[in-house]
Design a protein around this motif. Structure first.
Motif, PDB file in Angstrom:
ATOM      1  N   ASP A 176       3.178 -29.302 -23.795  1.00 47.20           N
ATOM      2  CA  ASP A 176       4.622 -29.426 -23.582  1.00 47.20           C
ATOM      3  C   ASP A 176       5.180 -28.177 -22.910  1.00 47.20           C
ATOM      4  O   ASP A 176       6.024 -28.264 -22.004  1.00 47.20           O
ATOM      5  CB  ASP A 176       5.339 -29.673 -24.912  1.00 47.20           C
ATOM      6  CG  ASP A 176       5.035 -31.027 -25.513  1.00 47.20           C
ATOM      7  OD1 ASP A 176       4.511 -31.910 -24.783  1.00 47.20           O
ATOM      8  OD2 ASP A 176       5.293 -31.202 -26.722  1.00 47.20           O
ATOM      9  N   ASP A 177       4.708 -27.001 -23.379  1.00 47.40           N
ATOM     10  CA  ASP A 177       5.175 -25.750 -22.779  1.00 47.40           C
ATOM     11  C   ASP A 177       4.783 -25.670 -21.302  1.00 47.40           C
ATOM     12  O   ASP A 177       5.589 -25.276 -20.453  1.00 47.40           O
ATOM     13  CB  ASP A 177       4.602 -24.536 -23.523  1.00 47.40           C
ATOM     14  CG  ASP A 177       5.170 -24.386 -24.922  1.00 47.40           C
ATOM     15  OD1 ASP A 177       6.217 -25.006 -25.221  1.00 47.40           O
ATOM     16  OD2 ASP A 177       4.554 -23.646 -25.731  1.00 47.40           O
ATOM     17  N   ILE A 178       3.553 -26.040 -20.981  1.00 43.79           N
ATOM     18  CA  ILE A 178       3.096 -26.014 -19.593  1.00 43.79           C
ATOM     19  C   ILE A 178       3.905 -27.003 -18.749  1.00 43.79           C
ATOM     20  O   ILE A 178       4.306 -26.687 -17.617  1.00 43.79           O
ATOM     21  CB  ILE A 178       1.586 -26.321 -19.510  1.00 43.79           C
ATOM     22  CG1 ILE A 178       0.802 -25.148 -20.085  1.00 43.79           C
ATOM     23  CG2 ILE A 178       1.163 -26.604 -18.071  1.00 43.79           C
ATOM     24  CD1 ILE A 178      -0.675 -25.411 -20.250  1.00 43.79           C
ATOM     25  N   GLY A 179       4.186 -28.167 -19.290  1.00 42.16           N
ATOM     26  CA  GLY A 179       5.010 -29.145 -18.571  1.00 42.16           C
ATOM     27  C   GLY A 179       6.403 -28.601 -18.295  1.00 42.16           C
ATOM     28  O   GLY A 179       6.946 -28.772 -17.193  1.00 42.16           O
ATOM     29  N   ARG A 180       6.960 -27.929 -19.295  1.00 40.05           N
ATOM     30  CA  ARG A 180       8.301 -27.358 -19.119  1.00 40.05           C
ATOM     31  C   ARG A 180       8.273 -26.251 -18.063  1.00 40.05           C
ATOM     32  O   ARG A 180       9.168 -26.167 -17.203  1.00 40.05           O
ATOM     33  CB  ARG A 180       8.796 -26.810 -20.464  1.00 40.05           C
ATOM     34  CG  ARG A 180      10.255 -26.495 -20.487  1.00 40.05           C
ATOM     35  CD  ARG A 180      10.833 -26.216 -21.875  1.00 40.05           C
ATOM     36  NE  ARG A 180       9.994 -25.389 -22.736  1.00 40.05           N
ATOM     37  CZ  ARG A 180       9.285 -25.844 -23.786  1.00 40.05           C
ATOM     38  NH1 ARG A 180       9.314 -27.124 -24.102  1.00 40.05           N
ATOM     39  NH2 ARG A 180       8.561 -25.027 -24.523  1.00 40.05           N
ATOM     40  N   ILE A 181       7.227 -25.416 -18.086  1.00 37.96           N
ATOM     41  CA  ILE A 181       7.106 -24.351 -17.082  1.00 37.96           C
ATOM     42  C   ILE A 181       6.941 -24.954 -15.689  1.00 37.96           C
ATOM     43  O   ILE A 181       7.570 -24.497 -14.724  1.00 37.96           O
ATOM     44  CB  ILE A 181       5.915 -23.430 -17.422  1.00 37.96           C
ATOM     45  CG1 ILE A 181       6.224 -22.619 -18.679  1.00 37.96           C
ATOM     46  CG2 ILE A 181       5.572 -22.502 -16.252  1.00 37.96           C
ATOM     47  CD1 ILE A 181       5.009 -21.893 -19.259  1.00 37.96           C
ATOM     48  N   GLN A 182       6.139 -25.994 -15.572  1.00 45.19           N
ATOM     49  CA  GLN A 182       5.928 -26.631 -14.266  1.00 45.19           C
ATOM     50  C   GLN A 182       7.240 -27.221 -13.746  1.00 45.19           C
ATOM     51  O   GLN A 182       7.533 -27.128 -12.554  1.00 45.19           O
ATOM     52  CB  GLN A 182       4.868 -27.721 -14.372  1.00 45.19           C
ATOM     53  CG  GLN A 182       3.467 -27.193 -14.497  1.00 45.19           C
ATOM     54  CD  GLN A 182       2.447 -28.302 -14.700  1.00 45.19           C
ATOM     55  OE1 GLN A 182       2.782 -29.387 -15.177  1.00 45.19           O
ATOM     56  NE2 GLN A 182       1.194 -28.013 -14.354  1.00 45.19           N
ATOM     57  N   ARG A 183       8.016 -27.832 -14.647  1.00 47.12           N
ATOM     58  CA  ARG A 183       9.304 -28.398 -14.202  1.00 47.12           C
ATOM     59  C   ARG A 183      10.245 -27.296 -13.744  1.00 47.12           C
ATOM     60  O   ARG A 183      10.944 -27.440 -12.738  1.00 47.12           O
ATOM     61  CB  ARG A 183       9.938 -29.209 -15.324  1.00 47.12           C
ATOM     62  CG  ARG A 183       9.345 -30.591 -15.487  1.00 47.12           C
ATOM     63  CD  ARG A 183      10.181 -31.462 -16.414  1.00 47.12           C
ATOM     64  NE  ARG A 183      10.378 -30.896 -17.740  1.00 47.12           N
ATOM     65  CZ  ARG A 183       9.508 -30.975 -18.757  1.00 47.12           C
ATOM     66  NH1 ARG A 183       8.362 -31.606 -18.589  1.00 47.12           N
ATOM     67  NH2 ARG A 183       9.785 -30.437 -19.924  1.00 47.12           N
TER      68      ARG A 183
END
Length: 84
Positions: A67-74
């Motif tokens: 989830d953290d990586i997804g948020r960073i990518q967004r």
């Protein structure tokens, strides 16, 4: 002559008694061994439960990192578009 059959019967009864005693000893020994196996199995089950708990905790950590990586990518506009 009447003495002889009584003695023969007693001899056979003593043999049977000895065999029953030996069987009783073996049954006690088997019970002890089965109890030891049951204790070992309980320990294995506890270990498996501990491993399942550790697996669940790792899965939670993995999900949070994803989830953290997804948020960073967004935030950085790095997320890939889903394939059609």
């Amino acid at each position: 002559m009447s003495d002889e059959p009584d003695n023969l019967v007693l001899v056979f009864l003593r043999r049977i008694d000895a065999k029953v005693d030996a069987l009783a000893f073996e049954v006690r020994e088997l019970k002890d061994r089965v109890s030891a196996v049951e204790l070992g199995l309980a320990a294995v089950r506890r270990e498996i439960a501990g491993l399942a708990e550790a697996d669940a905790r790792l899965q939670i950590s993995f999900d949070r990192m994803r989830d953290d990586i997804g948020r960073i990518q967004r935030r950085l506009d790095l997320h890939e578009e889903p394939a059609v």
